[in-house]
Enzyme design. Structure first.
Site, mmCIF file in Angstrom:
data_model
loop_
_atom_site.group_PDB
_atom_site.id
_atom_site.type_symbol
_atom_site.label_atom_id
_atom_site.label_comp_id
_atom_site.label_asym_id
_atom_site.label_seq_id
_atom_site.Cartn_x
_atom_site.Cartn_y
_atom_site.Cartn_z
ATOM 1 C CB CYS A 1 -3.047 0.625 -2.596
ATOM 2 S SG CYS A 1 -3.105 2.387 -2.978
ATOM 3 C CG HIS B 1 -5.725 5.171 4.305
ATOM 4 N ND1 HIS B 1 -5.056 4.609 3.248
ATOM 5 C CD2 HIS B 1 -4.781 5.802 5.060
ATOM 6 C CE1 HIS B 1 -3.773 4.895 3.356
ATOM 7 N NE2 HIS B 1 -3.574 5.619 4.439
ATOM 8 C CD GLU C 1 -0.993 7.742 5.656
ATOM 9 O OE1 GLU C 1 0.183 7.986 5.931
ATOM 10 O OE2 GLU C 1 -1.398 6.594 5.360
ATOM 11 C CG ASP D 1 -1.874 1.236 1.205
ATOM 12 O OD1 ASP D 1 -2.467 1.503 0.147
ATOM 13 O OD2 ASP D 1 -2.020 1.912 2.234
ATOM 14 C CB SER D 2 0.155 4.749 -0.835
ATOM 15 O OG SER D 2 -1.021 4.829 -0.057
ATOM 16 C CB CYS E 1 -9.912 4.592 0.146
ATOM 17 S SG CYS E 1 -8.337 5.113 0.860
HETATM 18 N N1 DGL Z 1 -5.105 3.295 0.741
HETATM 19 C C1 DGL Z 1 -5.067 3.835 -0.578
HETATM 20 C C2 DGL Z 1 -6.253 3.348 -1.396
HETATM 21 O O1 DGL Z 1 -6.852 2.336 -1.093
HETATM 22 C C3 DGL Z 1 -5.033 5.328 -0.711
HETATM 23 C C4 DGL Z 1 -4.099 6.101 0.109
HETATM 24 C C5 DGL Z 1 -3.377 7.176 -0.635
HETATM 25 O O2 DGL Z 1 -3.985 8.157 -1.109
HETATM 26 O O3 DGL Z 1 -2.189 7.018 -0.738
HETATM 27 O O4 DGL Z 1 -6.580 3.973 -2.384
#
Ligand code: DGL
Length: 277
Positions: free
Chosen positions: A74, A195, A159, A11-12, A193
């Site tokens: 991600c 997150h 974050e 993931d990012s 997403c």
């Molecule tokens: N967790 C990432 C996703 O599912 C997004 C986070 C980011 O913007 O880096 O898209």
């Protein structure tokens, strides 16, 4: 014979840990390596080319560790980089390796959650602008109408550990209102997403009662289980010592503190300097 190795999960930043948690619960016998590219997160607002380059570098790192199977946990990377990696890069790097994303397993079943066949998608700007969800959902559920809303402030709030603060309410309500105003018939909302599950309590406060909120962790874990059953040649290449290793491209102290919130357990990470690789 191929050397056995861990399954890579990428993931990012921290979001993919919500997916890894479910994968480890479902498929606990395997080894996993998690990489969060925290130094370059968030990916959501970045261009197609940048997300693709960053994701490819990280996938290449997993392959250098011996991984045969990498999951892009991600949505942004799945939306902007996965197809090119699958169709172009894998042929050049090693055609027997596989990279899977989170969009396909989700779109295969999301229509089953909705009675009205009106589904809302919440995601980063990158995911929403790519139109990956409406395009993919129409293949599996042509009768489902898809409504989308980009929530660019949600990942930064999470974050920065501000997602439970009072200030977060404004942005949660704003984007849910925008989404729900698109159709009164939306009865299912997908958190597209990785997150966003951390915001689920606040989302519940501002979404109409009775709306089904879908997170991807369980869906992706079941999708992976199914994939390994259908691909014994890949399953054979996944090692089974029940270890989980964590890597971050940024500070390990920050990662360990924050990651425990996403993963639900203590995390001890190692630093990865991609430039030195
Ligand atoms: N967790 C990432 C996703 O599912 C997004 C986070 C980011 O913007 O880096 O898209």
């Amino acid at each position: 014979m191929q050397r056995k190795a861990a399954i890579g999960v990428f993931d990012s930043g921290y979001g993919g840990l919500t997916i890894l948690k479910e994968i480890v619960d479902t498929l606990h016998e395997y080894d996993y390596i998690y990489l969060g590219d925290n130094a370059r997160a968030p990916y959501g607002p970045r261009s197609f080319e940048t997300v693709y380059q960053y994701t490819l570098e990280c996938v290449q790192w997993f392959f250098n560790q011996g991984c045969s199977l990498v999951i892009l946990a991600c949505n942004t990377a799945s939306a902007k980089a996965l197809r090119t990696i699958q169709q172009k890069d894998l042929l050049k790097i090693d055609a027997t390796k596989r990279v899977l994303g989170v969009i396909r397993p989700t779109t295969e079943i999301i229509g089953n959650f909705s009675e009205t066949k009106h589904v809302g998608i919440l995601g980063t700007t990158g995911t929403i602008v790519s139109d990956s969800y409406p395009i993919e959902i129409s293949k599996f559920f042509p009768d489902v109408k898809v409504f989308q809303e980009a929530c660019p402030m949600w990942v930064p709030l999470i974050e920065n550990n501000e997602h439970l603060s009072k200030g977060a309410d404004y942005f949660v309500k704003k984007h849910l209102d925008h989404l729900m105003h698109q159709s009164e018939k939306i009865d299912t909302v997908l958190l597209a997403c990785t997150h966003y599950p951390l915001l689920i309590d606040k989302i519940r406060e501002y979404i109409p009662v009775g709306t089904t909120i879908v997170s991807q962790g369980e869906i992706v874990a079941n999708g992976l289980k199914d994939y390994l059953l259908r691909h014994p040649e890949m399953e054979e290449r996944c090692s089974k010592e029940k270890t989980v290793l964590f890597f971050t491209t940024d500070s390990t102290a920050d990662f360990d503190k924050h990651a425990a919130i996403f993963f639900g357990k203590k995390v001890e990470s190692k630093h990865l300097d991609l430039l030195a690789e």
